[in-house]
Design a protein around this motif. Structure first.
Motif, PDB file in Angstrom:
ATOM      1  N   ALA A 116     -40.865 -45.381  -3.923  1.00 29.02           N
ATOM      2  CA  ALA A 116     -39.792 -45.203  -2.947  1.00 29.02           C
ATOM      3  C   ALA A 116     -40.317 -44.582  -1.660  1.00 29.02           C
ATOM      4  O   ALA A 116     -40.043 -45.077  -0.560  1.00 29.02           O
ATOM      5  CB  ALA A 116     -38.685 -44.338  -3.544  1.00 29.02           C
ATOM      6  N   GLU A 118     -43.600 -44.140  -0.681  1.00 32.82           N
ATOM      7  CA  GLU A 118     -44.689 -44.900  -0.078  1.00 32.82           C
ATOM      8  C   GLU A 118     -44.143 -46.136   0.639  1.00 32.82           C
ATOM      9  O   GLU A 118     -44.720 -46.594   1.620  1.00 32.82           O
ATOM     10  CB  GLU A 118     -45.688 -45.327  -1.149  1.00 32.82           C
ATOM     11  N   GLY A 119     -43.032 -46.666   0.151  1.00 35.66           N
ATOM     12  CA  GLY A 119     -42.461 -47.865   0.744  1.00 35.66           C
ATOM     13  C   GLY A 119     -41.654 -47.615   1.997  1.00 35.66           C
ATOM     14  O   GLY A 119     -41.339 -48.567   2.731  1.00 35.66           O
ATOM     15  N   ASP A 120     -41.287 -46.365   2.269  1.00 32.57           N
ATOM     16  CA  ASP A 120     -40.476 -46.053   3.449  1.00 32.57           C
ATOM     17  C   ASP A 120     -40.895 -44.693   3.992  1.00 32.57           C
ATOM     18  O   ASP A 120     -40.479 -43.660   3.492  1.00 32.57           O
ATOM     19  CB  ASP A 120     -38.987 -46.041   3.084  1.00 32.57           C
ATOM     20  N   PRO A 121     -41.711 -44.669   5.054  1.00 31.24           N
ATOM     21  CA  PRO A 121     -42.174 -43.405   5.625  1.00 31.24           C
ATOM     22  C   PRO A 121     -41.041 -42.546   6.185  1.00 31.24           C
ATOM     23  O   PRO A 121     -41.251 -41.361   6.470  1.00 31.24           O
ATOM     24  CB  PRO A 121     -43.122 -43.849   6.748  1.00 31.24           C
ATOM     25  N   GLY A 122     -39.852 -43.122   6.334  1.00 25.27           N
ATOM     26  CA  GLY A 122     -38.722 -42.374   6.856  1.00 25.27           C
ATOM     27  C   GLY A 122     -38.003 -41.552   5.809  1.00 25.27           C
ATOM     28  O   GLY A 122     -37.093 -40.789   6.145  1.00 25.27           O
ATOM     29  N   LEU A 123     -38.390 -41.695   4.548  1.00 21.75           N
ATOM     30  CA  LEU A 123     -37.788 -40.918   3.477  1.00 21.75           C
ATOM     31  C   LEU A 123     -38.591 -39.644   3.227  1.00 21.75           C
ATOM     32  O   LEU A 123     -39.809 -39.683   3.167  1.00 21.75           O
ATOM     33  CB  LEU A 123     -37.734 -41.726   2.179  1.00 21.75           C
ATOM     34  N   PRO A 150     -31.062 -45.516  -0.436  1.00 21.47           N
ATOM     35  CA  PRO A 150     -31.175 -44.368   0.471  1.00 21.47           C
ATOM     36  C   PRO A 150     -29.969 -43.444   0.401  1.00 21.47           C
ATOM     37  O   PRO A 150     -28.842 -43.883   0.171  1.00 21.47           O
ATOM     38  CB  PRO A 150     -31.283 -45.017   1.862  1.00 21.47           C
ATOM     39  N   GLU A 152     -28.288 -40.821   2.978  1.00 22.65           N
ATOM     40  CA  GLU A 152     -28.364 -40.465   4.392  1.00 22.65           C
ATOM     41  C   GLU A 152     -28.286 -38.952   4.593  1.00 22.65           C
ATOM     42  O   GLU A 152     -27.797 -38.210   3.740  1.00 22.65           O
ATOM     43  CB  GLU A 152     -27.244 -41.159   5.173  1.00 22.65           C
ATOM     44  N   ARG A 207     -33.689 -38.151   5.306  1.00 20.86           N
ATOM     45  CA  ARG A 207     -33.075 -39.072   4.362  1.00 20.86           C
ATOM     46  C   ARG A 207     -33.802 -38.994   3.029  1.00 20.86           C
ATOM     47  O   ARG A 207     -34.992 -38.681   2.973  1.00 20.86           O
ATOM     48  CB  ARG A 207     -33.138 -40.506   4.897  1.00 20.86           C
ATOM     49  N   TRP A 209     -33.761 -40.609  -1.344  1.00 20.22           N
ATOM     50  CA  TRP A 209     -33.655 -41.829  -2.146  1.00 20.22           C
ATOM     51  C   TRP A 209     -33.136 -41.470  -3.535  1.00 20.22           C
ATOM     52  O   TRP A 209     -33.499 -40.425  -4.083  1.00 20.22           O
ATOM     53  CB  TRP A 209     -35.021 -42.489  -2.260  1.00 20.22           C
ATOM     54  N   SER A 262     -36.458 -38.549  14.399  1.00 23.31           N
ATOM     55  CA  SER A 262     -35.314 -39.151  13.724  1.00 23.31           C
ATOM     56  C   SER A 262     -34.038 -38.562  14.304  1.00 23.31           C
ATOM     57  O   SER A 262     -33.999 -37.402  14.724  1.00 23.31           O
ATOM     58  CB  SER A 262     -35.384 -38.899  12.221  1.00 23.31           C
TER      59      SER A 262
END
Length: 272
Positions: A116, A118-123, A150, A152, A207, A209, A262
Motif C-alpha cells: 500500500a 510503496e504503491g502510493d508515496p502520498g500515503l 485510502p 482521507e 492520508r 490506507w 499536500s
C-alpha cells in the motif's frame, strides 16, 4: 565504502517491527514471534523485530527468541508508548510496524501494508481489519470497518468524535513511515490511548490506507492494560480524549501535511 552502501541499502528496505512488553504479557511473545516468522516479503525486503521491555525485570528475556533479526532491550517503566518510542533507537528502517506482545499478525499482513505505501508515496500510514482473539480461541470482528482503500485526512478524527471516541480503524494494526512517525514525536505521553492519539495525529497530517483483509488478531485476556478499571476511569478518560483531540486539531490547523505540499484540510478547532 561498498560495505557501507550495502548496509544503507538494507536499511532502506527494512521494516522495523516494534513490540512493547511488560512481565505479564511476556508469555505471549512466542506466539507473536511465530506470526512474524510466517510473514513473506518481496525480494530484497527484510524485517527486524525490536522487543522493548517496559521495565527491567527478569521475567521477559526468557521468552525472547534467540535470532539475529531480534533485538531485546529494557528500560525504566513509562508505559507502552514510551517503550515503543525508545525502541526506535535500536534498529533502522524506513517503515515501522506495531505488534503488541499479546497480539498476532495474520499471514501476508506485512506484505499488504508494504504494498500500500510503496504503491502510493502520498500515503503516510496503513491499517488493516482486526479481529478480537478471545480466550477460547474464537474470533470476533468489529462493526463499522471502512471500505478498503485510502482514508482521507481528518476522516479518523471525524468518525472518532461522532462515535463515542471510537476510531473506525485500529491503532494496534498501524504500519507507518518512520520519518513521519519521528516528525510527530512518536507515541503520546499518556497512561493509555497513546496509540489512538498517534493515529489521529497521523491522520491530521497525512492520508492513510485501510486493508479489508484481516491483518491482526487482538488478544483479549484478563491481564491486558485495556481491561483494567483504571483504563475506563471517567475522569482520566475524559482528560485523555481531550488531549488526543486537541493535538489532532492543532496539527490540522497548522496547514502542514505529508508529503510536503499536500493540501491542508479545513478543521474546527473547537474554540469560539
Amino acid at each position: 565504502m561498498t560495505t557501507r552502501k550495502a548496509a544503507d541499502a538494507a536499511v532502506d528496505r527494512r521494516i522495523v517491527v516494534v513490540t512493547a512488553v511488560h512481565a505479564p504479557s511476556a508469555r505471549y511473545l512466542p506466539e507473536a514471534w511465530a506470526s512474524l516468522r510466517e510473514q513473506e516479503l518481496p525480494e530484497g525486503w527484510e524485517w527486524h523485530w525490536v522487543v522493548q521491555e517496559d521495565g527491567t525485570t527478569d521475567a521477559v528475556a526468557p521468552h525472547v527468541p534467540d535470532d539475529p533479526r531480534v533485538t531485546f532491550r529494557q528500560g525504566r517503566p513509562g508505559g507502552p508508548g514510551v517503550a515503543r518510542t525508545v525502541a526506535l533507537a535500536h534498529a533502522g528502517g524506513v517503515y515501522v510496524k506495531i505488534l503488541d506482545a499479546d497480539d498476532r499478525l495474520t499471514p501476508g499482513a506485512l506484505a499488504r501494508d508494504l504494498a500500500a505505501l510503496e504503491g502510493d508515496p502520498g500515503l503516510g500510514w496503513a491499517t488493516s481489519r482486526v479481529l478480537d482473539l478471545l480466550p477460547d480461541g474464537s474470533t470476533v470482528g468489529f462493526p463499522g470497518d471502512p471500505a478498503g482503500g485510502p482514508i482521507e485526512r481528518g476522516a479518523v478524527l471525524d468518525h472518532w468524535k461522532a462515535n463515542g471516541f471510537l476510531a473506525q480503524v485500529h491503532p494496534a494494526s498501524l504500519f507507518v513511515r518512520r520519518d513521519l512517525l519521528a516528525a510527530l514525536g512518536g507515541w503520546m505521553a499518556l497512561p493509555a490511548s497513546e496509540d489512538t492519539g498517534l493515529l489521529l495525529a497521523l491522520n491530521a497530517v497525512s492520508r492513510g490506507w485501510f486493508t479489508p483483509e484481516v491483518g491482526l488478531l487482538y488478544r483479549k485476556w484478563a491481564g491486558q492494560a485495556t481491561g483494567q478499571a483504571a483504563h475506563v476511569d471517567p475522569a482520566e478518560r475524559e482528560a485523555r480524549m481531550a488531549v488526543v483531540e486537541a493535538r489532532a486539531r492543532a496539527l490540522a490547523s497548522f496547514g502542514w501535511g505529508y508529503p510536503e505540499g499536500s493540501p491542508a484540510i479545513a478543521v474546527d478547532t473547537g474554540q469560539a
